[in-house]
Design a protein around this motif. Structure first.
Motif, PDB file in Angstrom:
ATOM      1  N   ILE A 173       0.853  -1.187   0.000  1.00  0.00           N
ATOM      2  CA  ILE A 173       0.000   0.000   0.000  1.00  0.00           C
ATOM      3  C   ILE A 173       0.894   1.244   0.000  1.00  0.00           C
ATOM      4  O   ILE A 173       1.823   1.325   0.807  1.00  0.00           O
ATOM      5  CB  ILE A 173      -0.921   0.017   1.258  1.00  0.00           C
ATOM      6  N   PRO A 174       0.644   2.233  -0.867  1.00  0.00           N
ATOM      7  CA  PRO A 174       1.457   3.453  -0.881  1.00  0.00           C
ATOM      8  C   PRO A 174       1.364   4.222   0.447  1.00  0.00           C
ATOM      9  O   PRO A 174       0.302   4.264   1.069  1.00  0.00           O
ATOM     10  CB  PRO A 174       0.849   4.286  -2.011  1.00  0.00           C
ATOM     11  N   ALA A 175       2.474   4.797   0.851  1.00  0.00           N
ATOM     12  CA  ALA A 175       2.525   5.572   2.097  1.00  0.00           C
ATOM     13  C   ALA A 175       2.273   7.041   1.803  1.00  0.00           C
ATOM     14  O   ALA A 175       2.921   7.623   0.937  1.00  0.00           O
ATOM     15  CB  ALA A 175       3.882   5.386   2.764  1.00  0.00           C
ATOM     16  N   MET A 176       1.312   7.625   2.495  1.00  0.00           N
ATOM     17  CA  MET A 176       1.048   9.064   2.407  1.00  0.00           C
ATOM     18  C   MET A 176       0.127   9.489   3.531  1.00  0.00           C
ATOM     19  O   MET A 176      -0.441   8.656   4.231  1.00  0.00           O
ATOM     20  CB  MET A 176       0.493   9.462   1.048  1.00  0.00           C
ATOM     21  N   LYS A 177       0.006  10.777   3.701  1.00  0.00           N
ATOM     22  CA  LYS A 177      -0.867  11.350   4.726  1.00  0.00           C
ATOM     23  C   LYS A 177      -2.194  11.741   4.084  1.00  0.00           C
ATOM     24  O   LYS A 177      -2.228  12.367   3.030  1.00  0.00           O
ATOM     25  CB  LYS A 177      -0.236  12.594   5.340  1.00  0.00           C
ATOM     26  N   LEU A 178      -3.285  11.350   4.726  1.00  0.00           N
ATOM     27  CA  LEU A 178      -4.628  11.718   4.314  1.00  0.00           C
ATOM     28  C   LEU A 178      -5.390  12.178   5.558  1.00  0.00           C
ATOM     29  O   LEU A 178      -4.818  12.268   6.642  1.00  0.00           O
ATOM     30  CB  LEU A 178      -5.338  10.528   3.661  1.00  0.00           C
ATOM     31  N   MET A 179      -6.655  12.420   5.412  1.00  0.00           N
ATOM     32  CA  MET A 179      -7.497  12.820   6.537  1.00  0.00           C
ATOM     33  C   MET A 179      -8.581  11.764   6.778  1.00  0.00           C
ATOM     34  O   MET A 179      -9.081  11.158   5.828  1.00  0.00           O
ATOM     35  CB  MET A 179      -8.166  14.170   6.258  1.00  0.00           C
ATOM     36  N   VAL A 180      -8.885  11.547   8.052  1.00  0.00           N
ATOM     37  CA  VAL A 180      -9.998  10.681   8.412  1.00  0.00           C
ATOM     38  C   VAL A 180     -11.020  11.499   9.191  1.00  0.00           C
ATOM     39  O   VAL A 180     -10.675  12.463   9.868  1.00  0.00           O
ATOM     40  CB  VAL A 180      -9.565   9.440   9.243  1.00  0.00           C
ATOM     41  N   ALA A 181     -12.250  11.093   9.069  1.00  0.00           N
ATOM     42  CA  ALA A 181     -13.333  11.720   9.813  1.00  0.00           C
ATOM     43  C   ALA A 181     -13.497  10.984  11.132  1.00  0.00           C
ATOM     44  O   ALA A 181     -13.505   9.755  11.165  1.00  0.00           O
ATOM     45  CB  ALA A 181     -14.626  11.645   9.004  1.00  0.00           C
ATOM     46  N   THR A 182     -13.576  11.735  12.210  1.00  0.00           N
ATOM     47  CA  THR A 182     -13.833  11.148  13.520  1.00  0.00           C
ATOM     48  C   THR A 182     -15.003  11.888  14.155  1.00  0.00           C
ATOM     49  O   THR A 182     -15.406  12.958  13.671  1.00  0.00           O
ATOM     50  CB  THR A 182     -12.601  11.256  14.441  1.00  0.00           C
ATOM     51  N   ALA A 183     -15.519  11.362  15.248  1.00  0.00           N
ATOM     52  CA  ALA A 183     -16.610  12.022  15.957  1.00  0.00           C
ATOM     53  C   ALA A 183     -16.182  13.405  16.453  1.00  0.00           C
ATOM     54  O   ALA A 183     -17.007  14.301  16.619  1.00  0.00           O
ATOM     55  CB  ALA A 183     -17.076  11.151  17.119  1.00  0.00           C
ATOM     56  N   GLU A 184     -14.877  13.581  16.660  1.00  0.00           N
ATOM     57  CA  GLU A 184     -14.347  14.860  17.145  1.00  0.00           C
ATOM     58  C   GLU A 184     -13.957  15.794  15.999  1.00  0.00           C
ATOM     59  O   GLU A 184     -13.498  16.902  16.237  1.00  0.00           O
ATOM     60  CB  GLU A 184     -13.119  14.630  18.038  1.00  0.00           C
ATOM     61  N   GLY A 185     -14.083  15.343  14.774  1.00  0.00           N
ATOM     62  CA  GLY A 185     -13.705  16.149  13.617  1.00  0.00           C
ATOM     63  C   GLY A 185     -12.575  15.497  12.844  1.00  0.00           C
ATOM     64  O   GLY A 185     -12.066  14.442  13.230  1.00  0.00           O
ATOM     65  N   PRO A 186     -12.132  16.124  11.762  1.00  0.00           N
ATOM     66  CA  PRO A 186     -11.082  15.557  10.919  1.00  0.00           C
ATOM     67  C   PRO A 186      -9.742  15.461  11.642  1.00  0.00           C
ATOM     68  O   PRO A 186      -9.417  16.318  12.473  1.00  0.00           O
ATOM     69  CB  PRO A 186     -10.965  16.550   9.760  1.00  0.00           C
ATOM     70  N   ARG A 187      -8.990  14.414  11.317  1.00  0.00           N
ATOM     71  CA  ARG A 187      -7.625  14.300  11.832  1.00  0.00           C
ATOM     72  C   ARG A 187      -6.758  13.648  10.760  1.00  0.00           C
ATOM     73  O   ARG A 187      -7.251  12.909   9.912  1.00  0.00           O
ATOM     74  CB  ARG A 187      -7.563  13.527  13.145  1.00  0.00           C
ATOM     75  N   GLU A 188      -5.465  13.967  10.826  1.00  0.00           N
ATOM     76  CA  GLU A 188      -4.534  13.407   9.852  1.00  0.00           C
ATOM     77  C   GLU A 188      -4.298  11.932  10.142  1.00  0.00           C
ATOM     78  O   GLU A 188      -4.271  11.513  11.307  1.00  0.00           O
ATOM     79  CB  GLU A 188      -3.209  14.166   9.917  1.00  0.00           C
ATOM     80  N   ALA A 189      -4.124  11.178   9.086  1.00  0.00           N
ATOM     81  CA  ALA A 189      -3.835   9.744   9.211  1.00  0.00           C
ATOM     82  C   ALA A 189      -2.759   9.367   8.210  1.00  0.00           C
ATOM     83  O   ALA A 189      -2.726   9.888   7.099  1.00  0.00           O
ATOM     84  CB  ALA A 189      -5.090   8.918   8.963  1.00  0.00           C
ATOM     85  N   ASP A 190      -1.906   8.478   8.618  1.00  0.00           N
ATOM     86  CA  ASP A 190      -0.847   7.957   7.761  1.00  0.00           C
ATOM     87  C   ASP A 190      -1.325   6.607   7.231  1.00  0.00           C
ATOM     88  O   ASP A 190      -1.722   5.729   8.007  1.00  0.00           O
ATOM     89  CB  ASP A 190       0.423   7.793   8.601  1.00  0.00           C
ATOM     90  N   THR A 191      -1.285   6.421   5.923  1.00  0.00           N
ATOM     91  CA  THR A 191      -1.770   5.167   5.346  1.00  0.00           C
ATOM     92  C   THR A 191      -0.943   3.976   5.826  1.00  0.00           C
ATOM     93  O   THR A 191      -1.470   2.863   5.899  1.00  0.00           O
ATOM     94  CB  THR A 191      -1.772   5.211   3.803  1.00  0.00           C
ATOM     95  N   THR A 192       0.325   4.211   6.176  1.00  0.00           N
ATOM     96  CA  THR A 192       1.157   3.120   6.686  1.00  0.00           C
ATOM     97  C   THR A 192       0.598   2.591   8.002  1.00  0.00           C
ATOM     98  O   THR A 192       0.578   1.380   8.239  1.00  0.00           O
ATOM     99  CB  THR A 192       2.612   3.595   6.884  1.00  0.00           C
TER     100      THR A 192
END
Length: 159
Positions: free
Chosen positions: A8-27
């Motif tokens: 799986i390619p490694a990069m930073k994306l955003m995930v939605a949480t109950a507290e709002g968006p947060r950064e996530a690393d695909t790794t």
């Protein structure tokens, strides 16, 4: 296009949480344990909202029982849209809502879908994959307009 055996390619994306968006690393998100990632052309679109996301929410416990550590839903939408869609479907407790707002991850996977003529820009093809410790072990890419191989029930049968 990504294939079975690829990492799986490694990069930073955003995930939605109950507290709002947060950064996530695909790794971290997709590279540890057994993960099912499914992608839809867009949040709140007809098939995606009526069938694709609801199927994974409905069968989440069955996926966990088959050793799946995490179910991830991805769309080329921003994290606020993914959060609202996840809340609307009561998905946030069972499905990680991954926002690929600029389609960078989708393009890295080679699974982009050109919907410019329909006014929707570049989106993701409808697909699902299973990864173990960041390596693709199964890949299910739909034919254009299809909804067969990437639906929750089909992926669950494959495990």
């Amino acid at each position: 296009m990504i294939k079975v055996g690829d990492k799986i390619p490694a990069m930073k994306l955003m995930v939605a949480t109950a507290e709002g968006p947060r950064e996530a690393d695909t790794t971290e998100l997709l590279g540890q344990g057994k993960v099912v990632l499914f992608a839809v052309p867009g949040a709140f679109t007809p098939t995606c909202s009526a069938k694709h996301l609801p199927g994974f929410v409905k069968h989440a416990a069955e996926f966990k029982a088959k050793g799946v550590d995490r179910i991830v839903c991805m769309a080329v939408n921003d994290a606020f849209v993914m959060g609202a869609w996840g809340k609307d479907h009561k998905a946030l407790d069972n499905v990680v809502m991954l926002a690929d707002g600029s389609a960078t991850f989708t393009k890295a996977l080679g699974l982009e879908l050109d919907l410019l003529a329909r006014g929707m820009g570049v989106r993701s093809q409808r697909f699902a994959l299973v990864a173990e410790d960041g390596v693709v072990t199964q890949l299910f890419v739909e034919e254009p307009g299809g909804f067969e191989v990437s639906r929750a029930e089909a992926v669950l049968e494959s495990l």
